[in-house]
Scaffold this motif. Structure first.
Motif, mmCIF file in Angstrom:
data_model
loop_
_atom_site.group_PDB
_atom_site.id
_atom_site.type_symbol
_atom_site.label_atom_id
_atom_site.label_comp_id
_atom_site.label_asym_id
_atom_site.label_seq_id
_atom_site.Cartn_x
_atom_site.Cartn_y
_atom_site.Cartn_z
ATOM 1 N N TRP A 93 0.831 -1.219 0.000
ATOM 2 C CA TRP A 93 0.000 0.000 0.000
ATOM 3 C C TRP A 93 0.865 1.270 0.000
ATOM 4 O O TRP A 93 0.406 2.337 0.399
ATOM 5 C CB TRP A 93 -0.920 0.003 1.221
ATOM 6 N N LYS A 94 2.091 1.161 -0.461
ATOM 7 C CA LYS A 94 3.048 2.272 -0.420
ATOM 8 C C LYS A 94 2.505 3.548 -1.059
ATOM 9 O O LYS A 94 2.739 4.662 -0.572
ATOM 10 C CB LYS A 94 4.346 1.857 -1.125
ATOM 11 N N SER A 95 1.739 3.402 -2.143
ATOM 12 C CA SER A 95 1.240 4.573 -2.878
ATOM 13 C C SER A 95 0.279 5.430 -2.051
ATOM 14 O O SER A 95 0.038 6.594 -2.374
ATOM 15 C CB SER A 95 0.547 4.136 -4.169
ATOM 16 N N THR A 96 -0.268 4.854 -0.971
ATOM 17 C CA THR A 96 -1.215 5.607 -0.131
ATOM 18 C C THR A 96 -0.544 6.160 1.128
ATOM 19 O O THR A 96 -1.225 6.687 2.014
ATOM 20 C CB THR A 96 -2.412 4.722 0.260
ATOM 21 N N LEU A 99 2.012 5.162 7.518
ATOM 22 C CA LEU A 99 3.157 5.420 8.396
ATOM 23 C C LEU A 99 4.033 4.176 8.502
ATOM 24 O O LEU A 99 5.261 4.270 8.573
ATOM 25 C CB LEU A 99 2.665 5.823 9.790
ATOM 26 N N GLU A 100 3.375 3.013 8.543
ATOM 27 C CA GLU A 100 4.073 1.724 8.557
ATOM 28 C C GLU A 100 3.146 0.644 8.015
ATOM 29 O O GLU A 100 1.924 0.771 8.069
ATOM 30 C CB GLU A 100 4.562 1.367 9.969
ATOM 31 N N GLU A 101 3.746 -0.420 7.505
ATOM 32 C CA GLU A 101 2.949 -1.495 6.890
ATOM 33 C C GLU A 101 3.704 -2.821 6.991
ATOM 34 O O GLU A 101 4.928 -2.861 6.824
ATOM 35 C CB GLU A 101 2.685 -1.157 5.421
ATOM 36 N N TYR A 102 2.955 -3.889 7.278
ATOM 37 C CA TYR A 102 3.573 -5.209 7.429
ATOM 38 C C TYR A 102 2.694 -6.286 6.795
ATOM 39 O O TYR A 102 1.477 -6.129 6.675
ATOM 40 C CB TYR A 102 3.773 -5.546 8.917
ATOM 41 N N LEU A 117 -2.025 -11.747 6.242
ATOM 42 C CA LEU A 117 -2.586 -10.532 6.828
ATOM 43 C C LEU A 117 -1.684 -9.346 6.518
ATOM 44 O O LEU A 117 -0.499 -9.349 6.847
ATOM 45 C CB LEU A 117 -2.713 -10.690 8.348
ATOM 46 N N ILE A 118 -2.259 -8.353 5.869
ATOM 47 C CA ILE A 118 -1.551 -7.090 5.637
ATOM 48 C C ILE A 118 -2.137 -6.075 6.605
ATOM 49 O O ILE A 118 -3.365 -5.950 6.717
ATOM 50 C CB ILE A 118 -1.715 -6.596 4.187
ATOM 51 N N VAL A 119 -1.266 -5.347 7.302
ATOM 52 C CA VAL A 119 -1.728 -4.335 8.248
ATOM 53 C C VAL A 119 -0.939 -3.051 8.021
ATOM 54 O O VAL A 119 0.276 -3.080 7.817
ATOM 55 C CB VAL A 119 -1.588 -4.821 9.710
ATOM 56 N N GLY A 120 -1.649 -1.930 8.020
ATOM 57 C CA GLY A 120 -0.995 -0.636 7.840
ATOM 58 C C GLY A 120 -1.635 0.405 8.727
ATOM 59 O O GLY A 120 -2.814 0.281 9.092
ATOM 60 N N GLN A 121 -0.863 1.427 9.071
ATOM 61 C CA GLN A 121 -1.392 2.496 9.911
ATOM 62 C C GLN A 121 -1.166 3.854 9.251
ATOM 63 O O GLN A 121 -0.115 4.110 8.671
ATOM 64 C CB GLN A 121 -0.743 2.479 11.290
#
Length: 200
Positions: A93-96, A99-102, A117-121
């Motif tokens: 989800w880098k394009s959006t 702050l962090e993503e795993y 599971l993808i999680v981002g904040q």
């Protein structure tokens, strides 16, 4: 003098015919309409399957990296019989601009049961909600579950679980809770159980 033997045979024949008709009707009632015998058998099988589903993992969870952030530390070691087996930084989800993503893998020990599971904040809840909307728009399969995410009675997000359009055996769940967005992918049955018990 009446033929009592013939009369007895006739009565016996009638009794046999009536018995056969009753048995036939019972069979039709049990297995054709309304099918109570079959329904009971299906219900029993479903109950057995539900009972058989384990609630604790058979494998150990893999430890988080030593430099794990607070978000990553919030990820559970296990959910029901799914244990965390892999954790990687992610740029899906880098394009959006999260702050962090795993990307994490939860497994029962059987690869075909794995859930990714993808999680981002994000910095704001509105940004997370926008990401949630973008992800759900891409899901075109049948909706299995949907609703509001609530914390202590307060609505903090939304969730949806949808079948894979090409293969109904698989499903994707997307939900957001305040500033955090989650996407879980795997077997439809596994994702359904996993999401219901996921603590965030």
């Amino acid at each position: 003098m009446p033929n009592t033997r013939s009369s007895s045979h006739r009565k016996l024949f009638i009794v046999i015919i009536v018995a056969v008709v009753i048995i036939a009707l019972s069979m039709v009632s049990a297995f054709v309409w309304p099918g109570w015998a079959l329904n009971k058998q299906v219900d029993r099988q479903q109950q057995q399957e539900q009972v058989k589903e384990p609630t604790t993992p058979a494998i150990d969870a893999v430890a988080l990296p030593k430099d794990a952030t607070e978000l990553l530390k919030a990820m559970p070691d296990s959910v029901l019989n799914f244990a965390r087996t892999k954790t990687d930084s992610s740029e899906t989800w880098k394009s959006t601009s999260p702050l962090e993503e795993y990307t994490l893998t939860y497994s029962t020990g059987k690869k075909s049961d794995d859930i990714t599971l993808i999680v981002g904040q994000w910095s704001a809840s509105d940004s997370a909600k926008t990401q949630y909307g973008s992800l759900t728009e891409k899901l075109t399969g049948k909706t299995l579950y949907s609703g509001a995410v609530k914390v202590h009675g307060n609505e903090t997000g939304e969730y949806v679980v949808r079948e894979n359009k090409e293969n109904a055996k698989f499903a994707t769940a997307v939900w957001y809770n305040d500033t955090v967005v989650f996407q879980a992918t795997g077997s439809a049955a596994g994702v359904g159980r996993f999401v219901q018990k996921f603590p965030l």
